[in-house]
Design a protein around this motif. Structure first.
Motif, PDB file in Angstrom:
ATOM      1  N   MET A 168     -39.746  21.740  28.333  1.00 48.49           N
ATOM      2  CA  MET A 168     -40.716  22.651  29.033  1.00 48.49           C
ATOM      3  C   MET A 168     -40.873  22.558  30.727  1.00 48.49           C
ATOM      4  O   MET A 168     -40.913  23.654  31.138  1.00 48.49           O
ATOM      5  CB  MET A 168     -42.103  22.217  28.116  1.00 48.49           C
ATOM      6  CG  MET A 168     -43.322  23.213  28.580  1.00 48.49           C
ATOM      7  SD  MET A 168     -44.584  22.855  27.723  1.00 48.49           S
ATOM      8  CE  MET A 168     -45.892  22.083  28.929  1.00 48.49           C
ATOM      9  N   GLY A 171     -37.991  24.377  31.846  1.00 52.05           N
ATOM     10  CA  GLY A 171     -37.806  25.753  31.716  1.00 52.05           C
ATOM     11  C   GLY A 171     -38.946  26.120  32.841  1.00 52.05           C
ATOM     12  O   GLY A 171     -38.412  27.374  33.547  1.00 52.05           O
ATOM     13  N   LEU A 172     -39.857  25.411  33.117  1.00 51.19           N
ATOM     14  CA  LEU A 172     -40.684  25.969  34.313  1.00 51.19           C
ATOM     15  C   LEU A 172     -40.000  26.052  35.518  1.00 51.19           C
ATOM     16  O   LEU A 172     -40.323  26.924  36.471  1.00 51.19           O
ATOM     17  CB  LEU A 172     -41.650  24.760  34.332  1.00 51.19           C
ATOM     18  CG  LEU A 172     -43.217  25.196  34.894  1.00 51.19           C
ATOM     19  CD1 LEU A 172     -43.915  26.007  33.754  1.00 51.19           C
ATOM     20  CD2 LEU A 172     -43.929  24.208  35.308  1.00 51.19           C
ATOM     21  N   LEU A 175     -38.187  29.393  36.079  1.00 51.30           N
ATOM     22  CA  LEU A 175     -38.920  30.495  36.173  1.00 51.30           C
ATOM     23  C   LEU A 175     -38.583  30.954  37.686  1.00 51.30           C
ATOM     24  O   LEU A 175     -38.403  30.178  38.540  1.00 51.30           O
ATOM     25  CB  LEU A 175     -40.368  30.398  35.931  1.00 51.30           C
ATOM     26  CG  LEU A 175     -40.709  30.191  34.590  1.00 51.30           C
ATOM     27  CD1 LEU A 175     -42.533  29.824  34.511  1.00 51.30           C
ATOM     28  CD2 LEU A 175     -40.628  31.485  33.804  1.00 51.30           C
ATOM     29  N   THR A 179     -43.444  33.726  40.213  1.00 53.22           N
ATOM     30  CA  THR A 179     -44.173  33.326  38.847  1.00 53.22           C
ATOM     31  C   THR A 179     -44.795  31.863  38.894  1.00 53.22           C
ATOM     32  O   THR A 179     -46.187  31.609  38.735  1.00 53.22           O
ATOM     33  CB  THR A 179     -43.323  33.648  37.581  1.00 53.22           C
ATOM     34  OG1 THR A 179     -42.903  34.934  37.698  1.00 53.22           O
ATOM     35  CG2 THR A 179     -44.202  33.263  36.286  1.00 53.22           C
ATOM     36  N   GLY A 182     -47.688  31.413  41.304  1.00 51.10           N
ATOM     37  CA  GLY A 182     -48.922  31.879  40.632  1.00 51.10           C
ATOM     38  C   GLY A 182     -49.418  30.945  39.925  1.00 51.10           C
ATOM     39  O   GLY A 182     -50.504  30.796  39.869  1.00 51.10           O
ATOM     40  N   ASP A 183     -48.665  30.609  38.954  1.00 51.69           N
ATOM     41  CA  ASP A 183     -49.268  29.834  37.842  1.00 51.69           C
ATOM     42  C   ASP A 183     -49.955  28.383  38.509  1.00 51.69           C
ATOM     43  O   ASP A 183     -50.822  27.964  38.035  1.00 51.69           O
ATOM     44  CB  ASP A 183     -48.120  29.375  36.936  1.00 51.69           C
ATOM     45  CG  ASP A 183     -47.913  30.142  35.772  1.00 51.69           C
ATOM     46  OD1 ASP A 183     -48.561  31.375  36.219  1.00 51.69           O
ATOM     47  OD2 ASP A 183     -47.248  30.283  34.932  1.00 51.69           O
ATOM     48  N   ALA A 186     -53.061  28.888  40.261  1.00 48.10           N
ATOM     49  CA  ALA A 186     -54.220  29.167  39.240  1.00 48.10           C
ATOM     50  C   ALA A 186     -55.100  27.842  38.902  1.00 48.10           C
ATOM     51  O   ALA A 186     -56.248  27.786  38.958  1.00 48.10           O
ATOM     52  CB  ALA A 186     -53.681  29.654  37.737  1.00 48.10           C
ATOM     53  N   TRP A 187     -54.294  26.867  38.825  1.00 47.11           N
ATOM     54  CA  TRP A 187     -54.710  25.616  38.658  1.00 47.11           C
ATOM     55  C   TRP A 187     -55.532  25.045  39.722  1.00 47.11           C
ATOM     56  O   TRP A 187     -56.615  24.335  39.740  1.00 47.11           O
ATOM     57  CB  TRP A 187     -53.844  24.346  38.158  1.00 47.11           C
ATOM     58  CG  TRP A 187     -53.364  24.886  36.828  1.00 47.11           C
ATOM     59  CD1 TRP A 187     -52.472  25.594  36.520  1.00 47.11           C
ATOM     60  CD2 TRP A 187     -54.027  24.583  35.442  1.00 47.11           C
ATOM     61  NE1 TRP A 187     -52.253  25.485  35.296  1.00 47.11           N
ATOM     62  CE2 TRP A 187     -53.162  25.018  34.500  1.00 47.11           C
ATOM     63  CE3 TRP A 187     -55.178  23.893  35.225  1.00 47.11           C
ATOM     64  CZ2 TRP A 187     -53.635  24.819  33.146  1.00 47.11           C
ATOM     65  CZ3 TRP A 187     -55.928  23.696  33.955  1.00 47.11           C
ATOM     66  CH2 TRP A 187     -54.774  24.314  32.875  1.00 47.11           C
ATOM     67  N   GLU A 190     -58.334  29.171  40.805  1.00 45.95           N
ATOM     68  CA  GLU A 190     -58.944  29.745  39.726  1.00 45.95           C
ATOM     69  C   GLU A 190     -59.985  29.034  39.073  1.00 45.95           C
ATOM     70  O   GLU A 190     -61.131  29.288  38.664  1.00 45.95           O
ATOM     71  CB  GLU A 190     -58.088  30.836  38.815  1.00 45.95           C
ATOM     72  CG  GLU A 190     -57.482  31.885  39.513  1.00 45.95           C
ATOM     73  CD  GLU A 190     -56.723  32.835  38.726  1.00 45.95           C
ATOM     74  OE1 GLU A 190     -57.482  33.156  37.637  1.00 45.95           O
ATOM     75  OE2 GLU A 190     -55.672  33.072  38.963  1.00 45.95           O
ATOM     76  N   TYR A 191     -59.357  27.823  38.639  1.00 45.29           N
ATOM     77  CA  TYR A 191     -60.102  26.836  38.036  1.00 45.29           C
ATOM     78  C   TYR A 191     -61.306  26.274  38.473  1.00 45.29           C
ATOM     79  O   TYR A 191     -62.370  25.687  37.937  1.00 45.29           O
ATOM     80  CB  TYR A 191     -59.133  25.706  37.263  1.00 45.29           C
ATOM     81  CG  TYR A 191     -58.495  26.016  36.026  1.00 45.29           C
ATOM     82  CD1 TYR A 191     -59.191  25.529  34.829  1.00 45.29           C
ATOM     83  CD2 TYR A 191     -57.471  27.014  35.906  1.00 45.29           C
ATOM     84  CE1 TYR A 191     -58.566  26.020  33.514  1.00 45.29           C
ATOM     85  CE2 TYR A 191     -56.964  27.369  34.721  1.00 45.29           C
ATOM     86  CZ  TYR A 191     -57.513  26.746  33.623  1.00 45.29           C
ATOM     87  OH  TYR A 191     -56.960  27.333  32.282  1.00 45.29           O
ATOM     88  N   THR A 210     -54.797  18.999  37.575  1.00 45.62           N
ATOM     89  CA  THR A 210     -53.397  19.068  38.420  1.00 45.62           C
ATOM     90  C   THR A 210     -52.579  20.433  37.438  1.00 45.62           C
ATOM     91  O   THR A 210     -52.959  20.773  36.487  1.00 45.62           O
ATOM     92  CB  THR A 210     -52.718  17.850  38.310  1.00 45.62           C
ATOM     93  OG1 THR A 210     -52.345  17.572  36.753  1.00 45.62           O
ATOM     94  CG2 THR A 210     -53.139  16.703  39.004  1.00 45.62           C
ATOM     95  N   ILE A 212     -49.872  22.535  35.530  1.00 48.39           N
ATOM     96  CA  ILE A 212     -49.093  22.242  34.132  1.00 48.39           C
ATOM     97  C   ILE A 212     -47.720  22.094  34.521  1.00 48.39           C
ATOM     98  O   ILE A 212     -47.384  20.986  33.504  1.00 48.39           O
ATOM     99  CB  ILE A 212     -48.939  23.808  33.755  1.00 48.39           C
ATOM    100  CG1 ILE A 212     -48.580  23.632  32.160  1.00 48.39           C
ATOM    101  CG2 ILE A 212     -47.955  24.435  34.052  1.00 48.39           C
ATOM    102  CD1 ILE A 212     -48.507  24.928  31.317  1.00 48.39           C
TER     103      ILE A 212
END
Lengths: 241, 241
Positions: A168, A171-172, A175, A179, A182-183, A186-187, A190-191, A210, A212
């Motif tokens: 995982m 795989g990150l 990307l 993308t 942005g992810d 978000a942490w 936005e959070y 922190t 992902i």
DNA sequence: GAAGCAAGTCATCGCCATTGACTATAAGGT
DNA sequence: ACCTTATAGTCAATGGCGATGACTTGCTTC
């Protein structure tokens, strides 16, 4: 011998030098070229055309050595794995440290080939490299003090968690940049701006959140599993004494 | 009303009924059709042509609503997630049970859409469903007795392990039958026939070895993590008292 | 009811994996 | 040394894919 035949192939500016020699292609050579391309351009860049160019051969020549692309990719994964976590595992007197080292080993391998990670995790290889790892992990867990049944199931859990997490995280990395950015953002953003009424816990702890993809997650997961093993062993020895 | 206009479109045996009405297509409709196709034929079957047929529209019409296929797939994943693990999480007086339930919840969601699992695991959604889950897990861990910093990092570990394991198990289901059968058999046959000299642990414990896809692995992983949390809490409270 | 524009359509592009026919060539028997 | 034969490499063609740009139609707005 040097002028006519050699000249045709090596000087080739742009035109194809007629035809390759009869046994000038092999599974090994093709896999090697495939690794070169995959590492350089990613798994998407690994096409028969690219292979043909890399090998200076006709793209469809590869079909004489591999039935289809899937067979090629699977074999490539196997060969990468064999080359990467070969044999250098050696048991010490600390089962904890041994398992930690093995975990890091596998983790690094997955991160080295992000493009393949997703497909690597779920497949069983049935090759010496894998046997050795299983043996090593089982041995460490038995030395830790687990009875055979629990050692096997715990080994399975440990191995699957390691591979799944590594896959995982890897795989990150595969990307595309936008993308991922942005992810991660978000942490951080936005959070932090969620309403304290609806999400009191998030609001009060947002400073510690922190992303992902935090690499520390893997280490902590390993430690937690090792802790659980240690606790389990303690419980067992207490009940038998 | 029934003869001319309706007749053209609904009776359509094979020819295309002229042209769709002006606003007869929408993001929602397209996503709905995409889900139908993906669940029925898998992610590989989800092509613009298939979408066109399903919607009885021209394949390229979709480009008026989605910039490219990637945007469509990501949005589809989001909408599946929102529909699947919506809001029905409710805290009880047992933080352990709460986290267990949440884990099972997410696990089931991933297994419901094996084709998407691989791509789902690594992505952050930034939607209410996700916020709710994070809030829920944080709350449970704080109730367990972890201080804020550890609660957040543990939440991350817990969440990542759950998603990664689920994704891997689910991805396994998406493999073709022959491959899966071969891999499962390897653990039952090949591992039993390894030489006891080279692999003493494997040989002595081969009876207990289960396949990589054993569904019990997930549950045990969750329990081990929960055990680790409990141990950690005990250590913390012992040191402060 | 005319104008204008967004939504649906179409022809077409370039890339992909895969196939079947062919063709040169190396090996092996005589 | 020759001829045969299996086969590795080649080639053109196929059909499916995502994507693009020009077009056309029908809804909306004035």
């Amino acid at each position: 011998m040097s002028t006519s035949q050699d000249g045709k192939r090596s000087t080739a500016k742009k035109p194809r030098p007629r035809r390759r020699a009869r046994h000038s292609l092999s599974r090994e050579m093709i896999l090697e070229a495939a690794e070169t391309i995959a590492v350089r351009d990613g798994l998407d860049g690994l096409t028969f055309q690219a292979l043909g160019k890399e090998l200076e051969a006709h793209p469809t020549s590869i079909y004489r050595h591999f039935r289809d692309k899937d067979e090629l990719v699977l074999e490539l994964i196997d060969s990468l794995r064999a080359g990467s976590y070969g044999g250098q595992l050696e048991a010490t007197d600390s089962w904890r440290e041994d398992l930690r080292v093995m975990a890091r080993h596998i983790h690094d391998h997955y991160l080295r080939y992000p493009q393949f990670a997703l497909q690597m995790a779920a497949r069983t290889t049935r090759r010496p490299a894998e046997f050795k790892n299983v043996e090593f992990a089982l041995d460490a867990l038995v030395r830790a003090g687990l009875p055979p049944e629990e050692a096997t199931s715990t080994m399975r859990v440990f191995g699957n968690v390691i591979r799944a997490l590594s896959s995982m995280e890897s795989g990150l990395h595969a990307l595309d940049d936008n993308t991922r950015r942005g992810d991660a953002l978000a942490w951080e953003v936005e959070y932090r701006s969620l309403s304290p009424e609806a999400y009191p816990r998030i609001a009060s702890m947002s400073d510690h959140l922190t992303s992902i993809g935090d690499p520390h997650v893997f280490d902590q997961a390993v430690e937690m599993l090792l802790d659980a093993v240690e606790t389990r062993v303690a419980v067992l020895s207490a009940s038998t004494s």
